[in-house]
Design a protein around this motif. Structure first.
Motif, short mmCIF file in Angstrom:
data_model
loop_
_atom_site.label_atom_id
_atom_site.label_comp_id
_atom_site.label_asym_id
_atom_site.label_seq_id
_atom_site.Cartn_x
_atom_site.Cartn_y
_atom_site.Cartn_z
N TRP A 1 3.86 6.92 -1.03
CA TRP A 1 5.09 6.56 -0.34
C TRP A 1 6.30 6.76 -1.11
O TRP A 1 6.36 5.92 -2.18
N ASP A 2 7.33 7.45 -0.63
CA ASP A 2 8.64 7.68 -1.34
C ASP A 2 9.52 6.46 -0.53
O ASP A 2 10.12 6.84 0.41
N ASP A 3 9.95 5.54 -1.28
CA ASP A 3 10.52 4.50 -0.59
C ASP A 3 12.19 4.74 -0.60
O ASP A 3 12.70 4.25 0.42
N ALA A 4 12.44 5.82 -1.36
CA ALA A 4 13.93 6.26 -1.23
C ALA A 4 14.16 6.90 -0.06
O ALA A 4 15.19 6.92 0.61
N GLN A 5 13.21 7.82 0.12
CA GLN A 5 13.14 8.52 1.33
C GLN A 5 12.71 8.11 2.57
O GLN A 5 12.89 8.72 3.69
N VAL B 1 -0.03 14.23 -1.73
CA VAL B 1 -0.46 14.48 -3.02
C VAL B 1 -1.26 15.44 -3.28
O VAL B 1 -1.61 16.44 -3.68
N GLN B 2 -2.14 15.24 -2.06
CA GLN B 2 -3.42 16.26 -1.82
C GLN B 2 -3.71 16.39 -0.24
O GLN B 2 -3.83 15.54 0.62
N THR B 3 -3.65 17.64 0.27
CA THR B 3 -3.66 18.06 1.50
C THR B 3 -5.10 17.64 2.07
O THR B 3 -6.00 17.28 1.25
N ALA C 1 0.93 -1.19 -0.07
CA ALA C 1 0.09 0.23 0.00
C ALA C 1 0.88 1.18 -0.08
O ALA C 1 1.18 1.78 1.29
N THR C 2 1.36 1.56 -1.22
CA THR C 2 2.28 2.80 -1.35
C THR C 2 1.74 3.89 -1.81
O THR C 2 2.36 5.24 -1.88
N ARG C 3 0.41 3.71 -2.39
CA ARG C 3 -0.41 4.78 -2.68
C ARG C 3 -1.92 4.75 -1.94
O ARG C 3 -2.52 3.81 -2.10
#
Length: 286
Positions: free
Chosen positions: A144-148, A154-156, A123-125
């Protein structure tokens, strides 16, 4: 080896949720092992304020720690129950101010996303959507930014009718209780890769998200901690409630008078209308 101790609080729903997280760190300040977690998550309804402090005390006792060992206080900043948000904010502020600790506000919608990812690593989005009552939803979109190793917003946090929720362009998980509350009225239910109705505000995922925020320096001073209501106003003042009640009573009374008048005229209405029309044309004059 030392450890980071973080206390997380959430009372944005009908649950009083508290977590105490202890994360071992090495000499360089890097994570050295998986955090240990102690949790209390109890359905308390509208009286979370009476349970919150005792639950905090119980967790510190279980962990063999004291408040003096704490490095930061995190809280679910909202959106959610106005009273609940003020409760968590006030307790977080009070403890942090007394101990001179930083505060970590975390969106309850982001907590839903974090919960969904902890339950399902794929569940990365995540589209997080909560029932806001008044036929509306609170929602936000996260990737989800896996590198960071962190969520990107994306939307507040937004407030909309269920039908107006904007769907992500990528496969996504729908997290939160909006699906159960609105069903087919929520387009995301049919469009989602999966629906996780159990991914709700909870102190455990809140603590994990707050630990990353703490390490990244995303904290505020105690006096700066504030709820994120999203909806500016849902509660009426006493004067507004009285005025609304008086207006409803006046409308009901007028409706009753109109009904009585219509009943008294009865079958004479067509005849009266004809006479009025004739009078307008000048008929019946002597």
């Amino acid at each position: 080896m030392t450890q980071t101790v973080l206390l997380a609080l959430d009372t944005s729903t009908e649950f009083c949720s508290v977590a105490l997280l202890c994360a071992p760190v090495d000499a360089a300040g890097q994570a050295a092992a998986e955090p240990r977690l102690w949790v209390r998550h109890e359905q308390t309804g509208a009286v979370s304020s009476t349970r919150l402090l005792p639950a905090i005390g119980e967790l510190f006792a279980e962990a063999g720690l004291t408040l003096a060992d704490c490095d930061a206080i995190a809280f679910g900043s909202g959106p959610g129950s106005f009273t609940g948000l003020r409760t968590a904010t006030g307790v977080a502020q009070g403890l942090a101010f007394g101990l001179n600790l930083p505060v970590v506000p975390v969106s309850t919608l982001l907590v839903c996303a974090e919960s969904a990812r902890l339950r399902d690593p794929s569940a990365t989005r995540v589209l997080a959507a909560l029932d806001a009552r008044m036929d509306e939803i609170y929602w936000a979109d996260y990737a989800w930014d896996d590198a960071q190793r962190e969520w990107r917003t994306v939307q507040t946090a937004s407030l909309d009718a269920p039908e107006r929720l904007v769907l992500p362009e990528a496969p996504f998980t729908l997290a939160g209780n909006a699906a159960a509350a609105f069903g087919a009225r929520l387009p995301a239910v049919a469009a989602a890769r999966t629906v996780d109705g159990e991914a709700l505000p909870h102190a455990a995922p809140l603590a994990h998200a707050a630990l990353r925020a703490l390490r990244a320096g995303r904290t505020v001073r105690a006096e700066q901690a504030a709820p994120e209501y999203v909806r500016d106003k849902v509660a009426q003042t006493t004067v507004e409630r009285v005025a609304e009640k008086a207006e409803k009573a006046a409308k009901a009374e007028q409706a009753e008078r109109d009904a009585r008048l219509a009943q008294s005229v009865g079958d004479d209405v067509p005849e009266a209308a004809a006479k009025a029309k004739g009078a307008a044309r000048g008929e019946g004059r002597q």
